[in-house]
Design an enzyme around this catalytic site. Structure first.
Site, PDB file in Angstrom:
ATOM      1  N   LYS A   1       0.892  -0.986  -0.020  1.00 60.36           N
ATOM      2  CA  LYS A   1      -0.094   0.082   0.000  1.00 60.36           C
ATOM      3  C   LYS A   1       0.857   1.224  -0.079  1.00 60.36           C
ATOM      4  O   LYS A   1       2.107   1.242   0.517  1.00 60.36           O
ATOM      5  CB  LYS A   1      -0.962  -0.028   1.103  1.00 60.36           C
ATOM      6  CG  LYS A   1      -0.376  -0.153   2.565  1.00 60.36           C
ATOM      7  CD  LYS A   1      -0.188   1.483   2.958  1.00 60.36           C
ATOM      8  CE  LYS A   1      -1.315   2.360   2.904  1.00 60.36           C
ATOM      9  NZ  LYS A   1      -0.940   3.658   3.358  1.00 60.36           N
TER      10      LYS A   1
ATOM     11  N   THR B   1       1.824   6.243   4.019  1.00 64.89           N
ATOM     12  CA  THR B   1       2.950   5.360   4.405  1.00 64.89           C
ATOM     13  C   THR B   1       3.138   4.207   3.271  1.00 64.89           C
ATOM     14  O   THR B   1       2.043   3.698   2.711  1.00 64.89           O
ATOM     15  CB  THR B   1       2.847   4.774   5.561  1.00 64.89           C
ATOM     16  OG1 THR B   1       2.993   5.642   6.529  1.00 64.89           O
ATOM     17  CG2 THR B   1       3.791   3.658   5.898  1.00 64.89           C
TER      18      THR B   1
ATOM     19  N   GLU C   1      -0.968   9.985  -5.097  1.00 62.28           N
ATOM     20  CA  GLU C   1      -2.142  10.801  -4.796  1.00 62.28           C
ATOM     21  C   GLU C   1      -2.596  11.762  -5.948  1.00 62.28           C
ATOM     22  O   GLU C   1      -1.616  12.725  -6.344  1.00 62.28           O
ATOM     23  CB  GLU C   1      -1.972  11.700  -3.407  1.00 62.28           C
ATOM     24  CG  GLU C   1      -1.981  10.788  -2.106  1.00 62.28           C
ATOM     25  CD  GLU C   1      -1.650  11.533  -0.993  1.00 62.28           C
ATOM     26  OE1 GLU C   1      -2.168  10.771   0.092  1.00 62.28           O
ATOM     27  OE2 GLU C   1      -0.856  12.343  -1.049  1.00 62.28           O
TER      28      GLU C   1
ATOM     29  N   THR D   1      -9.028  18.385   7.768  1.00 59.67           N
ATOM     30  CA  THR D   1     -10.215  18.829   8.089  1.00 59.67           C
ATOM     31  C   THR D   1     -11.533  18.232   7.680  1.00 59.67           C
ATOM     32  O   THR D   1     -11.495  17.381   6.950  1.00 59.67           O
ATOM     33  CB  THR D   1     -10.095  20.577   7.673  1.00 59.67           C
ATOM     34  OG1 THR D   1      -9.726  20.423   6.476  1.00 59.67           O
ATOM     35  CG2 THR D   1      -9.168  21.247   8.653  1.00 59.67           C
TER      36      THR D   1
END
Lengths: 409, 409
Positions: free
Chosen positions: A185, A196, A282, A409
């Protein structure tokens, strides 16, 4: 390529090698109902090895795993949670990691020192140990030796990852079928709610722990250590390998005639997992592969390949399908390695853009078409020596910024 | 702060020190009608010094300037074009840079070896020398010793920069008023259509070239070398300083009683310009200042401060006004410097978020409010030694990706 040293096992996973079961479940560390606790169990004591993050701040589970492996290099199981990294959690964090190890050992009926633990998720918050402990109690009932077990485990270790990451190969050693599999992962290198890089390799090959450790470190340097999503290094990165020995080959040594094939198979699994992490970076829309040849040394080639793949400007240009070789050569020049400034060739796929450090006119339409693909290869030839390296990364996109500006958030 | 060593001159620029004229015009290298050719002229031979990019690929003008300074450390003028970097342009590029120097010298009536040249813009394209030469012929008519001259010069060196960058201070040395001024440009560290960091310092102080060179290098290390927009280093970066000596102070030496004041003034100018570049980083919405104290050495503090300021994850978090100390401590831990993992304090402005490496509960509302400001300070105390450093950068935003994904097409 010459003789094929191993075969790819489509659909294989960490339970494919003989002797391994795996499973996963939701214990309540993630806000969604996705799995967040997983385990791999070996039915015999497995020769084991591990490599860890180079970050000075290392999460509690890393020390616990390190100590487990120090006792003879044997593991029976590895327990992983996602949703909480158990990092920067002080003495309570240490105690929690040890409790995870002890409780998993009791539930699985193995020795505590034979259980490795790994965590990934938010930094600086204590684990909800009541949930973890309930999960551990339920884990033995979820263990399976089929693909579902592997699948459940893969699910349990994910955070922001969009896809599960598995790879499996088989080869023949001493007339015996040997299988090597891995799960991983990783999406961003580090951020408190997720990320991570974790990797888990299983094999039924017979190989001693010291040699497995050497090999794992060598292969990590040309696989997991050659990927960059954003240049950040997690406090929790860990790669664990377990070898059950149930394939019953003669124990592997460096002089074993099939050692090279085993090493090639293990490297394939690690490189595939590393590339899958890079591609799933990402916000990424594509995988970038950088190939550097003709360098002064492999070390120099590695440093240059990683500087290119880590350049925000190169990554942005690839996102924009812009054949921007100026940014590539600028990255080559600041990598801190020997470069002959007059002899650099650069290709994007098959499209030559620079030869002997001078721009070559190229078909912009063709370049645009190539750069719009889901995999972009940047080839750099320094024309100096025989050093070479490959590195993998991804493009830098609006979504990377969105994901990382807003996640906490 | 104790005694104020110098005063800030509001509205001052590179023509404020005695003996300097400057000017700029549009010669046709930029597609818009903005200025793209500028010059600073000193009416007397100026003691000069320069520092250059560490990138192995260095654009043609850098070599020409280096050779000019090697002949006694004297300059009369510096000529700058924007819109084309004259980098990776081979022998023709070298010849063009030398022609710029020679033609400017002829037009200004000074010796060719007393003219420095600098370029910024697209890489790998030859300069349109007919346009440059026509521009050079017209430059003497545009020279002015007032603020307009300074302003025209500042305009001429900009590329993607949104604002002009100037700083000016004055101080008294041996009863004489001494003025130090600077102009700079820089927005991304490198990209073929724009970018590069250029800085130009003028002063009327009397100081020899060797000492000015030493001082410029020392101050560059705590100013321009401590900013990061995207971690990329241009092929064209250059900082040039010229001292006219017309303030008629006794020549500065390290033992001169006002040497410290002069150094402080010069450092102020360079730090202000560096901060202005960081704040104007491509796509940036705010300036980030990282202060590291209590490190093993200043060197360690510098490396840690630059690792924090260069982290895409930290930069994204600041853009999102996210008090994400986990990313900050992870950056501290991967900087490759000595860190005591149990004694780190982190503050965001005045808000303590980590003490002795343990999270401290803080008011999230207050933190959000602070992080929404246009300047964010990250304070790290390693509580180990007396090493300290400051670094500056900017947040990572959608606009950075937009600017860099799309600019070349």
């Amino acid at each position: 390529m010459g003789k094929q040293l191993f075969e790819i096992v489509e659909g294989g996973g960490v339970t494919t090698p003989k002797g391994f079961q795996a499973g996963g479940l939701h214990c309540g560390l993630k806000k969604t109902d996705r799995h967040d606790l997983g385990v791999i169990l070996c039915e015999v004591p497995a020769a084991a090895a591990a490599v860890y993050t180079t970050n000075l701040f290392q999460a509690a589970p890393l020390q616990v795993t390190r100590e487990a492996l120090a006792e003879g290099g044997i593991l029976r199981a590895v327990l992983v949670n996602s949703g909480n990294a158990n990092a920067c959690t002080g003495a309570q964090g240490d105690a929690d990691a040890r409790a995870m190890q002890a409780n998993a050992a009791a539930a699985l009926g193995v020795g505590a020192s034979q259980v490795a633990v790994a965590s990934t998720g938010v930094i600086g918050e204590l684990l909800k140990m009541d949930r973890v402990n309930t999960g551990i109690e339920n884990l033995p009932g979820r263990l399976r030796s089929d693909d579902q077990g592997s699948d459940d485990f893969c699910q349990a270790i994910l955070t922001t990852d969009l896809v599960k990451k598995v790879s499996c190969v088989s080869l023949t050693i001493d007339g015996q079928q040997v299988t090597i599999a891995g799960a991983a992962k990783g999406s961003g290198m580090i951020h408190p709610n997720m990320a991570t890089m974790l990797g888990f390799v299983t094999t039924d090959a017979k190989i001693g722990s010291p040699l497995l450790q050497e090999l794992l470190r060598e292969i990590t340097n040309v696989s997991f250590n050659m990927i960059t999503v954003d240049g950040d290094t997690s406090t929790n990165d860990m790669l664990v390998a377990m070898a059950s020995g149930l394939a019953e080959n003669n124990e592997l040594t460096r002089s074993h005639p099939d050692f090279a094939a085993f090493a090639a198979g293990l490297q394939h699994v690690c490189v595939e997992l590393a590339k899958a992490i890079a591609r799933d970076g990402e916000g990424a829309t594509k995988l970038i592969e950088t190939v550097v040849v003709g360098a002064d040394s492999d070390f120099a080639a590695q440093a240059i390949a990683k500087t290119i793949i880590g350049s925000s400007l190169v990554k942005s240009a690839v996102y924009g399908a812009d054949a921007n070789w100026g940014r590539i050569i600028a990255a080559v020049g600041r990598a801190g390695q020997p470069v002959n400034v007059g002899t650099v060739d650069i290709r994007l796929g098959d499209i030559v853009v620079l030869e002997q450090s001078r721009p070559i006119p190229f078909d912009e339409e063709k370049a645009l078409e190539y750069l719009k693909g889901d995999t972009v290869a940047i080839h750099v030839n320094l024309n100096m020596g025989s050093g070479q390296a490959k590195a993998w990364g991804c493009d830098l996109t609006y979504d990377y910024v969105r994901i990382n500006a807003a996640y906490r958030t």
